[in-house]
Design a protein around this motif. Structure first.
Motif, mmCIF file in Angstrom:
data_model
loop_
_atom_site.group_PDB
_atom_site.id
_atom_site.type_symbol
_atom_site.label_atom_id
_atom_site.label_comp_id
_atom_site.label_asym_id
_atom_site.label_seq_id
_atom_site.Cartn_x
_atom_site.Cartn_y
_atom_site.Cartn_z
ATOM 1 N N LYS A 63 -41.703 -47.191 92.408
ATOM 2 C CA LYS A 63 -41.273 -48.203 91.668
ATOM 3 C C LYS A 63 -42.837 -48.957 90.455
ATOM 4 C CE LYS A 63 -37.617 -51.422 91.122
ATOM 5 N NZ LYS A 63 -36.355 -51.810 91.781
ATOM 6 N N ASP A 65 -43.929 -51.642 87.478
ATOM 7 C CA ASP A 65 -43.491 -53.147 86.331
ATOM 8 C C ASP A 65 -41.820 -52.251 86.419
ATOM 9 O OD1 ASP A 65 -45.921 -53.175 85.978
ATOM 10 O OD2 ASP A 65 -46.024 -51.175 84.275
ATOM 11 N N GLY A 66 -40.911 -52.909 86.982
ATOM 12 C CA GLY A 66 -39.644 -52.719 87.158
ATOM 13 C C GLY A 66 -38.768 -51.567 86.815
ATOM 14 N N ARG A 67 -39.323 -50.711 87.196
ATOM 15 C CA ARG A 67 -39.025 -49.428 86.731
ATOM 16 C C ARG A 67 -38.590 -48.645 88.266
ATOM 17 N NH1 ARG A 67 -42.780 -48.235 83.125
ATOM 18 N NH2 ARG A 67 -43.536 -46.768 84.143
ATOM 19 N N ALA A 68 -37.239 -48.454 87.915
ATOM 20 C CA ALA A 68 -37.080 -47.328 89.445
ATOM 21 C C ALA A 68 -37.786 -46.021 89.775
ATOM 22 C CB ALA A 68 -35.409 -47.742 89.430
ATOM 23 N N GLN A 89 -38.686 -42.140 81.931
ATOM 24 C CA GLN A 89 -39.181 -43.817 82.283
ATOM 25 C C GLN A 89 -38.522 -44.440 81.854
ATOM 26 O OE1 GLN A 89 -43.685 -43.323 80.889
ATOM 27 N NE2 GLN A 89 -43.596 -41.800 82.417
ATOM 28 N N GLY A 123 -36.562 -48.273 83.282
ATOM 29 C CA GLY A 123 -36.382 -48.937 83.198
ATOM 30 C C GLY A 123 -35.223 -50.037 82.982
ATOM 31 N N PRO A 175 -31.481 -51.683 82.716
ATOM 32 C CA PRO A 175 -30.761 -52.725 83.383
ATOM 33 C C PRO A 175 -30.597 -52.085 84.880
ATOM 34 C CG PRO A 175 -30.598 -53.722 81.413
ATOM 35 C CD PRO A 175 -31.529 -51.933 81.372
ATOM 36 N N ARG A 221 -31.339 -47.995 89.782
ATOM 37 C CA ARG A 221 -31.435 -47.687 90.865
ATOM 38 C C ARG A 221 -32.675 -46.467 91.625
ATOM 39 N NH1 ARG A 221 -28.531 -51.656 94.128
ATOM 40 N NH2 ARG A 221 -28.036 -53.069 92.973
#
Length: 397
Positions: free
Chosen positions: A6, A8-11, A32, A36, A38, A41
């Motif tokens: 994970k 920069d907030g990406r799963a 990618q 990212g 919303p 997971r």
């Protein structure tokens, strides 16, 4: 290629493709971007991964939100494999190819009756039932080339002497209309437990069942052309979303965007019209990391537009394109589509299957060679339609 942590907030992204597999950079970039979105997971990417309009095709995405654009416009698109009760050697391929031209015409069955029997309500798109559509959709008569797992093949009732039908199609304009209504409000991220999420799932599930019925009717029409009856082997959608539950009991959404479910029996994995197709048994070892999904085919290597420069479709070239290396016939009267769907437009299916095997996702049960591949008997221009039919696939390829 392993799992990306994970960032920069990406799963996290788990890619089930070896360094020997070619994956376009744009597909990796889209992967990618999807990671990212919303509520996403986890993401699992298959070796057939390639760019699509709303995200890469050939991946599964687990999220706490429903993202309709990840399902795409052809909701319920999938593969249906059926066995015919006739030996493949008894098929007269030239005659069969001629009779399959009927697939270009509307189905003359009792639409209201079959819809009611399937528990489906009427829609304005029901006249399209029994039709293949454009793009990469097809109906293919096949013969078993080799059985590699005799016991599993026997359990599935496979008979190496018989002919088979593989159908790739979806919900036609129905699925497109559903996504179009959603996107009028911008790209949505719906709570699965909300009224909006429930409303989307209702129309989505209806389109998935409509698409499955459509494949069955197409297969039945092909069986009529072959003067045979049929039985289903398996039918799996690869453009869909379904509710799932996290370990904590939260409602989740498992999206499959060009990925077949690996927890519902044997999976047909077709190549191009010039290669073998594969029937594989999913293995449980990597099911969690792969989000219970498998590759849905070879995946495109070249986009449709570039194929017009890569493949000649002059009259002298058409004869070559209308035959496959196994002596089979390709029925496609639309020269543009003939070029766009040429075998060289697709990745190496042997490499895709090798990756599934090497990563412990599946093992090959049987291979099938193409006898007659039907796409379109004639173009819309030739039929007086004025322009080529629009393909209801969100895949830009």
């Amino acid at each position: 290629m392993g799992t990306s942590p994970k960032v920069d907030g990406r799963a996290p992204i788990h890619v089930f493709a070896s360094s020997k597999s070619w994956i376009e950079g744009n597909a990796t970039l889209q992967l990618q971007q999807v990671a990212g979105l919303p509520g996403v997971r986890a993401v699992a990417a298959m070796p057939d991964l390639h760019p699509g309009k709303y995200g890469p095709v050939g991946c599964a995405v687990l999220a706490d939100r429903i993202h309709p654009q990840l399902v795409g416009s052809d909701i319920g698109c999938g593969m249906g494999l059926f066995e015919l009760d006739i030996p493949a050697r008894k098929l007269r391929l030239d005659q069969l190819a001629d009779r399959l031209h009927a697939l270009d015409q509307p189905w003359d069955g009792d639409i209201n009756s079959v819809m009611a029997d399937a528990g489906l309500h009427a829609t304005t798109f029901d006249a399209s039932l029994g039709s293949i559509g454009g793009g990469n959709h097809f109906c293919e008569l096949q013969a078993i080339e080799e059985i590699l797992e005799p016991e599993i093949a026997a359990q599935a009732g496979l008979d190496r002497d018989r002919a088979y039908v593989l159908v790739h199609s979806g919900s036609r304009g129905l699925g497109f209309s559903i996504l179009e209504r959603i996107l009028l409000k911008g790209q949505a991220a719906l709570d699965p437990a909300s009224d909006g999420g429930g409303a989307y799932m209702d129309v989505h599930d209806h389109a998935v069942q409509w698409a499955k019925l459509n494949r069955r009717i197409i297969a039945e029409r092909a069986a009529v052309a072959a003067r045979a009856d049929l039985r289903p082997v398996n039918d799996l959608a690869h453009n869909m979303v379904e509710r799932a539950h996290s370990a904590g009991g939260d409602v989740m959404a498992l999206h499959r965007k060009g990925a077949a479910a690996s927890d519902r029996g044997l999976v047909p994995v077709p190549g191009s019209r010039g290669t073998l197709s594969y029937l594989v048994e999913p293995l449980p070892a990597m099911r969690t990391e792969a989000l219970a999904s498998l590759a849905h085919g070879a995946g495109r290597k070249y986009d449709r537009g570039s194929m017009h420069g890569r493949v000649r479709v002059k009259k002298s070239d058409v004869a070559r394109l209308e035959r496959n290396p196994y002596g089979g016939i390709v029925v496609c009267g639309d020269r543009g589509l003939l070029a766009e769907e040429a075998p060289e437009a697709y990745k190496n299916i042997e490499r895709v299957i090798a990756d599934l095997v090497e990563f412990g996702l599946a093992r090959v049960v049987a291979t099938f060679r193409p006898l007659v591949t039907f796409k379109k008997a004639q173009s819309n221009v030739a039929a007086g339609g004025g322009k080529r039919e629009k393909c209801w696939k969100e895949d830009r390829r």
